[in-house]
Enzyme design. Structure first.
Site, PDB file in Angstrom:
ATOM      1  CB  SER A   5      20.265 133.113 -41.060  1.00 47.76           C
ATOM      2  OG  SER A   5      19.755 132.314 -40.028  1.00 47.76           O
ATOM      3  NE  ARG A  28      11.990 137.163 -38.780  1.00 43.34           N
ATOM      4  CZ  ARG A  28      12.757 136.857 -39.796  1.00 43.34           C
ATOM      5  NH1 ARG A  28      14.054 136.823 -39.644  1.00 43.34           N
ATOM      6  NH2 ARG A  28      12.253 136.603 -40.991  1.00 43.34           N
ATOM      7  CE  LYS A  41      18.187 130.899 -48.793  1.00 43.35           C
ATOM      8  NZ  LYS A  41      17.103 130.842 -47.806  1.00 43.35           N
ATOM      9  CG  HIS A  83      16.728 130.006 -36.002  1.00 40.34           C
ATOM     10  ND1 HIS A  83      17.927 130.286 -36.615  1.00 40.34           N
ATOM     11  CD2 HIS A  83      15.776 130.248 -36.935  1.00 40.34           C
ATOM     12  CE1 HIS A  83      17.719 130.677 -37.859  1.00 40.34           C
ATOM     13  NE2 HIS A  83      16.405 130.669 -38.080  1.00 40.34           N
TER      14      HIS A  83
HETATM   15  O1  PNS Z   1      14.528 129.403 -42.577  1.00 40.99           O
HETATM   16  P1  PNS Z   1      13.695 129.571 -43.812  1.00 40.99           P
HETATM   17  O2  PNS Z   1      14.575 129.553 -45.051  1.00 40.99           O
HETATM   18  O3  PNS Z   1      12.805 130.770 -43.755  1.00 40.99           O
HETATM   19  O4  PNS Z   1      12.748 128.269 -43.861  1.00 40.99           O
HETATM   20  C1  PNS Z   1      11.809 128.110 -44.875  1.00 40.99           C
HETATM   21  C2  PNS Z   1      11.206 126.688 -44.905  1.00 40.99           C
HETATM   22  C3  PNS Z   1      12.294 125.644 -44.926  1.00 40.99           C
HETATM   23  C4  PNS Z   1      10.367 126.489 -43.673  1.00 40.99           C
HETATM   24  C5  PNS Z   1      10.332 126.641 -46.178  1.00 40.99           C
HETATM   25  O5  PNS Z   1      11.069 127.122 -47.251  1.00 40.99           O
HETATM   26  C6  PNS Z   1       9.841 125.239 -46.508  1.00 40.99           C
HETATM   27  O6  PNS Z   1       9.000 124.697 -45.839  1.00 40.99           O
HETATM   28  N1  PNS Z   1      10.423 124.668 -47.591  1.00 40.99           N
HETATM   29  C7  PNS Z   1      10.120 123.337 -48.048  1.00 40.99           C
HETATM   30  C8  PNS Z   1       9.363 123.363 -49.359  1.00 40.99           C
HETATM   31  C9  PNS Z   1       7.858 123.407 -49.126  1.00 40.99           C
HETATM   32  O7  PNS Z   1       7.297 122.634 -48.383  1.00 40.99           O
HETATM   33  N2  PNS Z   1       7.221 124.337 -49.821  1.00 40.99           N
HETATM   34  C10 PNS Z   1       5.781 124.483 -49.798  1.00 40.99           C
HETATM   35  C11 PNS Z   1       5.373 125.773 -49.206  1.00 40.99           C
HETATM   36  S1  PNS Z   1       3.640 125.969 -49.334  1.00 40.99           S
END
Ligand code: PNS
Length: 159
Positions: free
Chosen positions: A128, A91, A42, A18
């Site tokens: 993570s 990645r 979660k 990150h």
């Molecule tokens: O570190 P992560 O858990 O892979 O991050 C994922 C994250 C936070 C970027 C993603 O889950 C997100 O944007 N969540 C917010 C909900 C949202 O906007 N969902 C619409 C997706 S199209």
């Protein structure tokens, strides 16, 4: 005009992968807003506040990184903050399908753009959740997270 970008994630906890993306992004933009998702569904190892504290400590040296939390849709957060762009680290090809769908949906919903940055190959295997699993069973994760995070991780898991 101030060029701002958002780097979103769960950051439970922040890894060197990150940090690599945040640091490289901070050299391309005036301000990077790291957005920590509040996800009550979660189960997390660290609270949102703990994750924010860690992120603030390890990004301080960049000088142009702000850490915030958000819930709901990422694009709503970006709009509220007046940020037109999201940066995501990729990645491997396995990330691409999911990330592409999310980027397309986010653009369709809001016009907010997503830019992908290729992860440093040194960290392309890192997540993570894998990190927590290794640390939980006593494996060595030094070099994969900042020292501060390593200390807190060991404390929390063996504590
Ligand atoms: O570190 P992560 O858990 O892979 O991050 C994922 C994250 C936070 C970027 C993603 O889950 C997100 O944007 N969540 C917010 C909900 C949202 O906007 N969902 C619409 C997706 S199209």
């Amino acid at each position: 005009m101030v060029r701002r970008v958002v780097c979103p994630g769960s950051f439970d906890p922040v890894t060197n992968g990150h940090l690599d993306i945040i640091g490289r992004t901070s050299r391309l933009y005036d301000e990077v807003v790291v957005a920590v998702l509040i996800n009550i569904e979660k189960k997390s190892l660290f609270t949102v506040e703990e994750r924010i504290d860690m992120l603030q400590a390890v990004t301080k040296e960049y000088g142009n990184v702000r850490v915030e939390k958000f819930h709901g849709l990422l694009v709503d957060f970006a709009k509220q903050q007046g940020i037109p762009t999201i940066v995501k680290g990729l990645r491997a090809v396995s990330d691409f399908d999911y990330e592409l769908q999310m980027a397309q949906l986010n653009y369709r919903m809001s016009g907010v753009e997503t830019l992908f940055m290729s992860t440093n190959p040194e960290y392309s295997f890192l997540s993570s959740s894998r990190l927590k699993e290794i640390a939980r069973y006593g494996g060595d994760v030094s070099g994969l997270v900042p020292d501060l995070v390593l200390r807190l991780l060991v404390e929390r898991l063996r504590g």
